[in-house]
Write a protein that holds these residues in place. Structure first.
Motif, PDB file in Angstrom:
ATOM      1  N   ARG A 120       0.901  -1.217  -0.033  1.00  0.00           N
ATOM      2  CA  ARG A 120       0.075  -0.261  -0.063  1.00  0.00           C
ATOM      3  C   ARG A 120       1.040   1.482  -0.028  1.00  0.00           C
ATOM      4  N   GLN A 121       1.993   1.058   0.690  1.00  0.00           N
ATOM      5  CA  GLN A 121       2.905   2.109   0.843  1.00  0.00           C
ATOM      6  C   GLN A 121       4.444   1.587   0.586  1.00  0.00           C
ATOM      7  N   LYS A 122       5.046   2.225   0.001  1.00  0.00           N
ATOM      8  CA  LYS A 122       6.496   1.693  -0.175  1.00  0.00           C
ATOM      9  C   LYS A 122       7.602   2.045   0.689  1.00  0.00           C
ATOM     10  N   VAL A 123       7.429   1.527   2.051  1.00  0.00           N
ATOM     11  CA  VAL A 123       8.266   2.035   3.328  1.00  0.00           C
ATOM     12  C   VAL A 123       9.000   0.772   3.624  1.00  0.00           C
ATOM     13  N   ILE A 124      10.459   0.637   3.675  1.00  0.00           N
ATOM     14  CA  ILE A 124      11.393  -0.406   4.136  1.00  0.00           C
ATOM     15  C   ILE A 124      12.280   0.030   5.005  1.00  0.00           C
ATOM     16  N   VAL A 125      12.304  -0.464   6.435  1.00  0.00           N
ATOM     17  CA  VAL A 125      12.929  -0.264   7.405  1.00  0.00           C
ATOM     18  C   VAL A 125      14.004  -1.539   7.405  1.00  0.00           C
ATOM     19  N   ASP A 126      15.030  -1.107   7.083  1.00  0.00           N
ATOM     20  CA  ASP A 126      16.241  -2.266   6.973  1.00  0.00           C
ATOM     21  C   ASP A 126      17.071  -2.394   8.335  1.00  0.00           C
ATOM     22  N   GLY A 127      16.408  -3.263   9.226  1.00  0.00           N
ATOM     23  CA  GLY A 127      16.808  -3.189  10.496  1.00  0.00           C
ATOM     24  C   GLY A 127      18.309  -4.071  10.580  1.00  0.00           C
ATOM     25  N   ARG A 128      19.115  -4.416   9.409  1.00  0.00           N
ATOM     26  CA  ARG A 128      20.232  -4.864   9.748  1.00  0.00           C
ATOM     27  C   ARG A 128      21.211  -4.474   8.685  1.00  0.00           C
ATOM     28  N   ASN A 129      20.765  -3.272   7.831  1.00  0.00           N
ATOM     29  CA  ASN A 129      21.541  -2.482   7.119  1.00  0.00           C
ATOM     30  C   ASN A 129      22.465  -3.409   5.832  1.00  0.00           C
ATOM     31  N   VAL A 130      21.433  -4.184   5.326  1.00  0.00           N
ATOM     32  CA  VAL A 130      22.089  -5.263   4.463  1.00  0.00           C
ATOM     33  C   VAL A 130      21.541  -5.106   2.860  1.00  0.00           C
ATOM     34  N   LEU A 131      20.547  -4.328   2.750  1.00  0.00           N
ATOM     35  CA  LEU A 131      19.716  -4.291   1.494  1.00  0.00           C
ATOM     36  C   LEU A 131      20.686  -3.025   0.675  1.00  0.00           C
ATOM     37  N   ASP A 132      20.217  -2.945  -0.571  1.00  0.00           N
ATOM     38  CA  ASP A 132      20.874  -2.099  -1.353  1.00  0.00           C
ATOM     39  C   ASP A 132      20.035  -0.761  -1.493  1.00  0.00           C
ATOM     40  N   ARG A 133      20.457   0.154  -0.564  1.00  0.00           N
ATOM     41  CA  ARG A 133      19.871   1.374  -0.569  1.00  0.00           C
ATOM     42  C   ARG A 133      19.497   2.028  -2.065  1.00  0.00           C
ATOM     43  N   GLN A 134      20.412   2.093  -2.863  1.00  0.00           N
ATOM     44  CA  GLN A 134      20.351   2.915  -4.072  1.00  0.00           C
ATOM     45  C   GLN A 134      19.134   2.227  -5.039  1.00  0.00           C
ATOM     46  N   LEU A 135      19.161   0.752  -4.874  1.00  0.00           N
ATOM     47  CA  LEU A 135      18.354  -0.183  -5.605  1.00  0.00           C
ATOM     48  C   LEU A 135      16.878   0.154  -5.220  1.00  0.00           C
ATOM     49  N   LEU A 136      16.774   0.120  -3.890  1.00  0.00           N
ATOM     50  CA  LEU A 136      15.550   0.286  -3.351  1.00  0.00           C
ATOM     51  C   LEU A 136      14.704   1.697  -3.370  1.00  0.00           C
ATOM     52  N   THR A 137      15.698   2.563  -3.272  1.00  0.00           N
ATOM     53  CA  THR A 137      15.171   3.922  -3.592  1.00  0.00           C
ATOM     54  C   THR A 137      14.742   4.084  -5.135  1.00  0.00           C
ATOM     55  N   GLU A 138      15.670   3.636  -5.932  1.00  0.00           N
ATOM     56  CA  GLU A 138      15.212   3.812  -7.589  1.00  0.00           C
ATOM     57  C   GLU A 138      13.856   3.145  -7.637  1.00  0.00           C
ATOM     58  N   ALA A 139      13.902   2.026  -6.689  1.00  0.00           N
ATOM     59  CA  ALA A 139      12.459   1.444  -7.073  1.00  0.00           C
ATOM     60  C   ALA A 139      11.259   2.064  -6.291  1.00  0.00           C
ATOM     61  N   GLY A 140      11.448   3.222  -5.900  1.00  0.00           N
ATOM     62  CA  GLY A 140      10.425   3.905  -5.272  1.00  0.00           C
ATOM     63  C   GLY A 140      10.228   3.682  -3.616  1.00  0.00           C
ATOM     64  N   PHE A 141      11.042   2.883  -3.234  1.00  0.00           N
ATOM     65  CA  PHE A 141      10.975   2.777  -1.615  1.00  0.00           C
ATOM     66  C   PHE A 141      11.341   3.883  -1.043  1.00  0.00           C
ATOM     67  N   ASN A 142      10.549   4.230   0.230  1.00  0.00           N
ATOM     68  CA  ASN A 142      11.482   5.154   1.156  1.00  0.00           C
ATOM     69  C   ASN A 142      12.156   4.184   2.073  1.00  0.00           C
ATOM     70  N   TYR A 143      13.466   4.244   1.707  1.00  0.00           N
ATOM     71  CA  TYR A 143      14.176   3.249   2.336  1.00  0.00           C
ATOM     72  C   TYR A 143      15.090   3.818   3.740  1.00  0.00           C
ATOM     73  N   ILE A 144      14.652   3.188   4.987  1.00  0.00           N
ATOM     74  CA  ILE A 144      15.279   3.802   6.266  1.00  0.00           C
ATOM     75  C   ILE A 144      16.314   2.795   6.720  1.00  0.00           C
ATOM     76  N   GLY A 145      17.474   2.846   7.002  1.00  0.00           N
ATOM     77  CA  GLY A 145      18.379   2.095   7.464  1.00  0.00           C
ATOM     78  C   GLY A 145      18.536   2.474   8.979  1.00  0.00           C
ATOM     79  N   VAL A 146      19.667   1.936   9.503  1.00  0.00           N
ATOM     80  CA  VAL A 146      20.303   2.346  10.943  1.00  0.00           C
ATOM     81  C   VAL A 146      21.465   3.022  10.882  1.00  0.00           C
ATOM     82  N   GLY A 147      21.231   4.316  11.227  1.00  0.00           N
ATOM     83  CA  GLY A 147      22.882   4.928  11.045  1.00  0.00           C
ATOM     84  C   GLY A 147      23.281   5.294   9.813  1.00  0.00           C
ATOM     85  N   ARG A 148      22.392   5.563   8.965  1.00  0.00           N
ATOM     86  CA  ARG A 148      22.902   5.983   7.845  1.00  0.00           C
ATOM     87  C   ARG A 148      21.965   7.106   6.962  1.00  0.00           C
TER      88      ARG A 148
END
Ligand code: NAD
Ligand code: UDX
Length: 451
Positions: A423-451
């Protein structure tokens, strides 16, 4: 050697399988009938890489039973029962004491075996086990010295066999040279790496022979608690810095690398994220603080280690709240439930705290985990949560995803397609393991830890 292991849990079973593999005859005793029966039928009651496979190959060298199968001719007895946390933080040693009592009631005076404590136990436990066994022996008219050594275990769940075959060190605390010699002999194939590694667990090229550290039981007992507290503190430290990195606009991945490449610090256990969990860190840090309290001594670093870890779990909720604005009525999908990949263990898992908080705040919670869902259904019936059969089912209709456990398969999920189901493209990456750029390009609001 003839070895008896008491307790067929993570530690007891892994130790039994490894000792049988390197050539010993091992009998493993547990008071849990269901567990014993399963093991007798070759069923391993936990998810731990390689254990079931080796057990299948070693049926002629390893056996299971309850106390009535205790064999008096054993040379070494290894205690590996649980020492869970009591409400006041203290370690509950009642299982260890029950084992000591059983031993005192069963052992005969001839060729008394060496008793080895592998459970994580408070300072003074070797002496306590010794006195309980002696007391019950004496009450049966057997008056001979009992030897109890402390041999703490450092294995990690998920890679338990690997850690047992290729440890950094083996610590033995004993007051008698004889006990040290017997344990050195028992561990010789590991200390000298003379065994042929299982095919699926090759010896790493860079592996150095483990150190054999001999000390007093008291120092060995403290080594175990201090090691776990230090590792937990290292993670809490990087998580504390991660919080600051977020605020000042630094990237914790780069900061951790910049710190960790200093050999005095080291890169391991510097992964910032949702915080540590599992059956050991929380329980052992609390137990250490409790022991210090008995000596009227404060442990502010250890206490802060726990506080920072609790805050870390709350931070995930805060991030979701800030991204979704209103949590009540939102649907949050948890990617992963186990406290770390490679296990179905949920003890002190961050996923459970996060799920509970979200439910309390009126959110709908869904979860998907490749192995831990059955355990979660059983051990947390109180959680009003939907279990998804796949990441696609999890994403469907969710407002946000939270990556809680860094299972390998989560790294390469088709996030582009998953996003379309949400419904909404929000992703919290609780382990800082996902590709932030790829997800952002896919329209996600990417939220990591300490980044
Ligand atoms: P566990 O709960 O998985 O297993 C303990 C087993 O002991 C259970 O099967 C239980 O039925 C059995 N048991 C309890 N009392 C018994 C008795 N009187 N007689 C026979 N069997 C009995 O526990 P675990 O995770 O294997 O941990 C064991 C100890 O090792 C703990 O002290 C723990 O802190 C320490 N440790 C655990 C890990 C880990 O990663 N799990 C790592 C290092 C050290
Ligand atoms: C730990 C100790 O590592 C081991 O030596 C001891 O015998 C038992 O306790 P375990 O709990 O099985 O082992 O797993 P570990 O791999 O150490 O991870 C513990 C927790 O810390 C996990 O929740 C993990 O996700 C977390 N962690 C680990 C981090 O958050 N960051 C890191 O950098 C490393």
């Amino acid at each position: 050697m003839q070895i008896t292991v008491i307790g067929c849990g993570y530690v007891g079973l892994t130790t039994s399988v490894a000792l049988a593999y390197i050539g010993h005859r091992v009998h493993c005793i547990d008071q849990n009938q269901e567990r014993v029966q399963a093991l007798q039928n070759g069923i391993v009651p936990m998810h731990e890489m390689g254990v079931a496979e080796l057990l299948g190959q070693l049926r002629d060298r390893i056996s299971f039973g309850r106390w009535d199968s205790f064999n008096l001719t054993t040379e070494v007895i290894i205690i590996a029962v649980g020492t869970p946390r009591k409400d006041n933080g203290e370690a509950d040693t009642s299982y260890v004491e029950a084992v000591a009592r059983e031993l005192g009631q069963r052992l005969s005076g001839d060729g008394l075996p060496i008793i080895v404590n592998k459970s994580t136990v408070p300072i003074g436990s070797a002496r306590r086990v010794e006195s309980v066994v002696s007391y019950y022996l004496k009450s049966r008219g057997i008056n001979i010295p009992v030897t109890v050594a402390s041999n703490p275990e450092f294995l990690r769940e998920g890679v338990a066999l690997y850690d047992t075959f290729y440890p950094d060190r083996i610590v033995v605390g004993a007051n008698q040279g004889e006990a040290i010699n017997i344990l050195r002999e028992m561990y010789a194939p590991i200390l000298e790496q003379t065994f042929i590694p299982p095919e699926f667990l090759p010896r790493p090229d860079s592996y150095n022979l483990p150190a054999f550290i001999t000390t007093t039981p008291t120092s060995a007992e403290l080594i175990k608690y201090a090691a776990n507290t230090f590792l937990a503190m290292k993670i809490s430290y990087i998580n504390e810095i991660a919080g600051l990195a977020e605020r000042v606009g630094a990237d914790i991945l780069e900061v951790a690398r910049g710190i960790g490449l200093d050999k005095r610090i080291g890169v391991q256990y510097l992964n910032a994220g949702i915080g540590w969990g599992g059956s050991c860190f929380g329980k052992d840090v609390q137990a250490l603080i409790h022991t210090a309290g008995q000596y009227d001594y404060d442990m502010p670093l250890s206490s802060a280690t726990i506080q920072v870890n609790l805050r870390q779990r709350e931070e995930i909720i805060r991030k979701l709240q800030s991204a979704l604005k209103v949590l009540r009525g939102s649907t949050v999908g948890l990617l992963g439930l186990s406290f770390k990949p490679g296990t179905d263990d949920l003890r002190d898992a961050p996923s459970i705290t996060v799920a509970k908080r979200l439910i309390e705040m009126g959110a709908h919670v869904k979860a998907y985990d490749p192995v831990a869902m059955e355990n979660c259904r059983k051990s947390h019936p109180e959680l009003d949560m939907l279990y998804a059969n796949s990441a696609e089912e999890l994403a469907h209709g969710s407002d946000a995803l939270v990556l809680v456990t860094e299972w390998k398969e989560f790294l390469s999920l088709p996030y582009n397609q998953l996003g379309k189901l949400m419904r909404q493209k929000v992703i919290v990456d609780g382990r800082n393991v996902l590709d932030r750029q790829l997800l952002t390009e896919a329209g996600f609001n990417y939220i990591g830890v300490g980044r």
